[in-house]
Scaffold this motif. Sequence first.
Motif, PDB file in Angstrom:
ATOM      1  N   ALA A  41       0.828  -1.205   0.000  1.00 56.80           N
ATOM      2  CA  ALA A  41       0.000   0.000   0.000  1.00 56.80           C
ATOM      3  C   ALA A  41       0.862   1.254   0.000  1.00 56.80           C
ATOM      4  CB  ALA A  41      -0.942  -0.003   1.205  1.00 56.80           C
ATOM      5  N   GLU A  42       1.917   1.238   0.801  1.00 62.79           N
ATOM      6  CA  GLU A  42       2.811   2.395   0.857  1.00 62.79           C
ATOM      7  C   GLU A  42       3.490   2.620  -0.493  1.00 62.79           C
ATOM      8  OE1 GLU A  42       6.207   4.312   3.755  1.00 62.79           O
ATOM      9  OE2 GLU A  42       5.999   2.131   3.740  1.00 62.79           O
ATOM     10  N   THR A  43       4.002   1.558  -1.082  1.00 65.71           N
ATOM     11  CA  THR A  43       4.671   1.651  -2.385  1.00 65.71           C
ATOM     12  C   THR A  43       3.700   2.110  -3.469  1.00 65.71           C
ATOM     13  OG1 THR A  43       6.245  -0.061  -1.786  1.00 65.71           O
ATOM     14  CG2 THR A  43       5.949   0.341  -4.128  1.00 65.71           C
ATOM     15  N   GLY A  44       2.462   1.583  -3.414  1.00 60.11           N
ATOM     16  CA  GLY A  44       1.465   1.916  -4.423  1.00 60.11           C
ATOM     17  C   GLY A  44       0.733   3.220  -4.196  1.00 60.11           C
ATOM     18  N   GLY A  45       0.983   3.871  -3.067  1.00 61.18           N
ATOM     19  CA  GLY A  45       0.321   5.139  -2.778  1.00 61.18           C
ATOM     20  C   GLY A  45      -1.113   4.999  -2.304  1.00 61.18           C
ATOM     21  N   SER A  46      -1.508   3.793  -1.891  1.00 64.82           N
ATOM     22  CA  SER A  46      -2.862   3.587  -1.369  1.00 64.82           C
ATOM     23  C   SER A  46      -2.962   4.122   0.062  1.00 64.82           C
ATOM     24  CB  SER A  46      -3.216   2.096  -1.359  1.00 64.82           C
ATOM     25  OG  SER A  46      -3.309   1.593  -2.665  1.00 64.82           O
ATOM     26  N   ILE A  47      -4.142   4.531   0.436  1.00 67.02           N
ATOM     27  CA  ILE A  47      -4.393   4.948   1.813  1.00 67.02           C
ATOM     28  C   ILE A  47      -4.331   3.725   2.719  1.00 67.02           C
ATOM     29  CG2 ILE A  47      -6.164   5.835   3.391  1.00 67.02           C
ATOM     30  CD1 ILE A  47      -7.096   7.630   1.033  1.00 67.02           C
ATOM     31  N   ILE A  48      -3.695   3.882   3.866  1.00 67.25           N
ATOM     32  CA  ILE A  48      -3.617   2.833   4.879  1.00 67.25           C
ATOM     33  C   ILE A  48      -4.425   3.303   6.074  1.00 67.25           C
ATOM     34  CG2 ILE A  48      -2.121   1.450   6.363  1.00 67.25           C
ATOM     35  CD1 ILE A  48       0.187   2.231   4.352  1.00 67.25           C
ATOM     36  N   VAL A  49      -5.437   2.523   6.436  1.00 63.78           N
ATOM     37  CA  VAL A  49      -6.290   2.834   7.579  1.00 63.78           C
ATOM     38  C   VAL A  49      -5.930   1.877   8.701  1.00 63.78           C
ATOM     39  CG1 VAL A  49      -8.649   3.008   8.441  1.00 63.78           C
ATOM     40  CG2 VAL A  49      -8.159   3.572   6.036  1.00 63.78           C
ATOM     41  N   HIS A  50      -5.354   2.414   9.773  1.00 64.78           N
ATOM     42  CA  HIS A  50      -5.030   1.605  10.954  1.00 64.78           C
ATOM     43  C   HIS A  50      -6.217   1.701  11.902  1.00 64.78           C
ATOM     44  CE1 HIS A  50      -0.832   1.265   9.750  1.00 64.78           C
ATOM     45  NE2 HIS A  50      -0.886   2.543   9.438  1.00 64.78           N
ATOM     46  N   GLY A  85       0.335   0.315  13.403  1.00 67.24           N
ATOM     47  CA  GLY A  85      -0.246   1.616  13.697  1.00 67.24           C
ATOM     48  C   GLY A  85       0.433   2.675  12.859  1.00 67.24           C
ATOM     49  N   PRO A  86      -0.026   3.907  12.958  1.00 70.13           N
ATOM     50  CA  PRO A  86       0.578   4.986  12.168  1.00 70.13           C
ATOM     51  C   PRO A  86       2.075   5.116  12.440  1.00 70.13           C
ATOM     52  CG  PRO A  86      -1.509   5.696  13.101  1.00 70.13           C
ATOM     53  CD  PRO A  86      -1.189   4.362  13.724  1.00 70.13           C
ATOM     54  N   GLN A  87       2.833   5.210  11.350  1.00 66.64           N
ATOM     55  CA  GLN A  87       4.292   5.279  11.438  1.00 66.64           C
ATOM     56  C   GLN A  87       4.836   6.534  10.752  1.00 66.64           C
ATOM     57  OE1 GLN A  87       6.199   2.664  13.001  1.00 66.64           O
ATOM     58  NE2 GLN A  87       4.159   2.037  13.653  1.00 66.64           N
ATOM     59  N   GLY A  88       3.977   7.509  10.482  1.00 69.64           N
ATOM     60  CA  GLY A  88       4.425   8.726   9.827  1.00 69.64           C
ATOM     61  C   GLY A  88       4.461   8.620   8.309  1.00 69.64           C
ATOM     62  N   ARG A  89       3.788   7.611   7.765  1.00 70.17           N
ATOM     63  CA  ARG A  89       3.706   7.492   6.314  1.00 70.17           C
ATOM     64  C   ARG A  89       2.813   8.610   5.775  1.00 70.17           C
ATOM     65  NH1 ARG A  89       2.695   2.393   8.468  1.00 70.17           N
ATOM     66  NH2 ARG A  89       4.350   0.894   8.118  1.00 70.17           N
ATOM     67  N   ALA A  90       2.993   8.925   4.507  1.00 73.30           N
ATOM     68  CA  ALA A  90       2.270  10.033   3.893  1.00 73.30           C
ATOM     69  C   ALA A  90       0.762   9.801   3.824  1.00 73.30           C
ATOM     70  CB  ALA A  90       2.813  10.300   2.490  1.00 73.30           C
ATOM     71  N   ARG A  91       0.321   8.579   3.600  1.00 76.78           N
ATOM     72  CA  ARG A  91      -1.101   8.343   3.342  1.00 76.78           C
ATOM     73  C   ARG A  91      -1.677   7.316   4.322  1.00 76.78           C
ATOM     74  NH1 ARG A  91      -3.368  10.269  -0.933  1.00 76.78           N
ATOM     75  NH2 ARG A  91      -4.616   8.452  -1.446  1.00 76.78           N
ATOM     76  N   GLU A  92      -1.641   7.637   5.608  1.00 76.88           N
ATOM     77  CA  GLU A  92      -2.219   6.735   6.595  1.00 76.88           C
ATOM     78  C   GLU A  92      -3.022   7.518   7.617  1.00 76.88           C
ATOM     79  OE1 GLU A  92       0.863   4.532   8.625  1.00 76.88           O
ATOM     80  OE2 GLU A  92       1.866   6.335   9.259  1.00 76.88           O
ATOM     81  N   ILE A  93      -4.064   6.869   8.128  1.00 73.49           N
ATOM     82  CA  ILE A  93      -4.896   7.476   9.154  1.00 73.49           C
ATOM     83  C   ILE A  93      -5.165   6.443  10.245  1.00 73.49           C
ATOM     84  CG2 ILE A  93      -6.002   9.043   7.505  1.00 73.49           C
ATOM     85  CD1 ILE A  93      -8.596   7.253   7.940  1.00 73.49           C
ATOM     86  N   LEU A  94      -5.689   6.932  11.352  1.00 74.86           N
ATOM     87  CA  LEU A  94      -6.074   6.104  12.488  1.00 74.86           C
ATOM     88  C   LEU A  94      -7.580   6.210  12.682  1.00 74.86           C
ATOM     89  CD1 LEU A  94      -5.427   4.484  15.111  1.00 74.86           C
ATOM     90  CD2 LEU A  94      -5.125   6.702  16.230  1.00 74.86           C
ATOM     91  N   ILE A  95      -8.222   5.078  12.846  1.00 77.75           N
ATOM     92  CA  ILE A  95      -9.640   5.023  13.207  1.00 77.75           C
ATOM     93  C   ILE A  95      -9.741   4.243  14.511  1.00 77.75           C
ATOM     94  CG2 ILE A  95     -11.901   4.028  12.619  1.00 77.75           C
ATOM     95  CD1 ILE A  95     -11.318   6.472  10.931  1.00 77.75           C
TER      96      ILE A  95
END
Length: 185
Positions: A41-50, A85-95
């Motif tokens: 997901a990180e490589t592909g630029g997809s949003i990561i929802v933790h 969990g969130p690691q400071g990646r560009a496209r991740e959020i926490l729910i």
Amino acid sequence: MTKTALIVVDMQNSFLHPDGENYYPAAPEVIEPVRALIAAAETGGSIIVHVCDRHRDGFADFEQPRLPVHCVEGGFNAAFFEGFGPQGRAREILITKRRYSAFFATELALFLNEQGIGCVVICGVKTNVCVRATATDAFANGFEVNVVGPATNTNRPNLGEASLEDIDRYIGKVVDLETGKGLLA
């Protein structure tokens, strides 16, 4: 092309750490497959929802008659397992959720719709509870659902298998790890 988001369910100490209150021996088997999906997901630029399960200390919670008090905010069990969990990646959020589904009473559907997401890839623990509830509500909210079978598990394998069968028949697709990674590329 449909935009895709990765939903990572409950990768917390409670389930994954040997000292966790809800730990079960098969739980660590999801660690590497989930890490592979996050990397894709990180490589592909997809949003990561933790997604994390967290409950308030000292307050009544609807789940408590069915489950013991668990994942209390600020405690060891509620914390993400090492590396999750969130690691400071560009496209991740926490729910943060207080029920089984990552969609119920959270902003997840609103957020994903605002980002133009049409497809979700779901992984994490436990297959027959939080993963299944999240998949069901993703479907109910109009998302194309993909659950990565090898990146989920439960302490009740028979219920996990039945849940994956139902998800594949009625809700979306159960896919292998390579397919899941490909959806996130």
